[in-house]
Scaffold this active site. Sequence first.
Site, PDB file in Angstrom:
ATOM      1  N   PRO A  85      20.188  28.156  -2.331  1.00  0.00           N
ATOM      2  CA  PRO A  85      19.139  27.048  -2.677  1.00  0.00           C
ATOM      3  C   PRO A  85      18.554  26.436  -1.393  1.00  0.00           C
ATOM      4  O   PRO A  85      18.887  25.979  -0.591  1.00  0.00           O
ATOM      5  CB  PRO A  85      20.018  26.125  -3.262  1.00  0.00           C
ATOM      6  CG  PRO A  85      21.313  26.867  -3.458  1.00  0.00           C
ATOM      7  CD  PRO A  85      21.532  27.698  -2.503  1.00  0.00           C
ATOM      8  N   GLU A  86      17.191  26.461  -1.566  1.00  0.00           N
ATOM      9  CA  GLU A  86      16.169  26.053  -0.636  1.00  0.00           C
ATOM     10  C   GLU A  86      15.667  24.696  -1.142  1.00  0.00           C
ATOM     11  O   GLU A  86      15.963  24.409  -2.354  1.00  0.00           O
ATOM     12  CB  GLU A  86      14.932  26.929  -0.364  1.00  0.00           C
ATOM     13  CG  GLU A  86      15.406  28.330   0.237  1.00  0.00           C
ATOM     14  CD  GLU A  86      15.899  28.214   1.797  1.00  0.00           C
ATOM     15  OE1 GLU A  86      15.571  27.113   2.419  1.00  0.00           O
ATOM     16  OE2 GLU A  86      16.231  29.406   2.373  1.00  0.00           O
TER      17      GLU A  86
END
Length: 271
Positions: free
Chosen positions: A2-3
């Site tokens: 997850p960015e």
Amino acid sequence: MPELPEVETTRRGIAPHVTERTVRSVVVREPRLRWRVPHDFAQSLTGQRVAAVRRRAKYLLLDTATGTVIVHLGMSGSLRVLPAAHPTVDHDHLDIVFDNGTCLRFNDPRRFGCVLWTKEDPLTHRLLKSLAPEPLEKNFDTEYLVRHGRGRKVAVKQFLMNSRVVVGVGNIYASEALFRAGVRPTRHAGKVSRNEWQKIARAIKTVLRASIRSGGTTLRDYVNPEGNPGYFKQRLFVYERAGEPCRRCGTKIKHLVQGQRSSYYCPGCQK
Ligand SMILES: [Zn+2]
């Protein structure tokens, strides 16, 4: 992994369903995350009302009157809002159960994420206090980059991925922003011109906003048991496109390794 855009999309996905809700109970099935879930976590949170869901860098903050839940999704974490009775699956490590019978469920196969509790201002917490500016805030601009890049010999891409310079600009976004700005990832930060820093600052904001926007279409999946709170792809110009023709000029995209991370650039478009 997850960015920043996925974390922001998660925030937007869960916020309407947990804000103003009171915590009825907490179920910890596996406390051994990156850092252990505090032993008094359930006791501290039960009975509290969630006042707001905020984000700082890739940390989500659930504010209550007596303290704040700090959540990081690590490498593989996700949060969903589900009926509390919905059957659990592997790696559903923790539920925050609300007064309306729903729960916020934390799943993390690799357990590099964390769920912590602080009674202090969370922005002064040891994990958050030294974080650099947010890329989408006004204080991250040309002047900021000029000032911090001056005299630096580090490659511009590694400079942008350094969380002491700016938070949340991961490999994909650094690669794509440098393509849009026309700057090679290997250039020394100190050799980037003011005009180029301006293009880079704008490009970072553009690629992050585009990604957050594309995530907007997945918002309902945060409350849909069958959905996948997925990580979405925007149309990429260079990232993982080695050997393929540039979408602008047709030159083959090049790949190289910088600081053990893959970099991609177009020799035609990036100087
Ligand atoms: Zn090109």
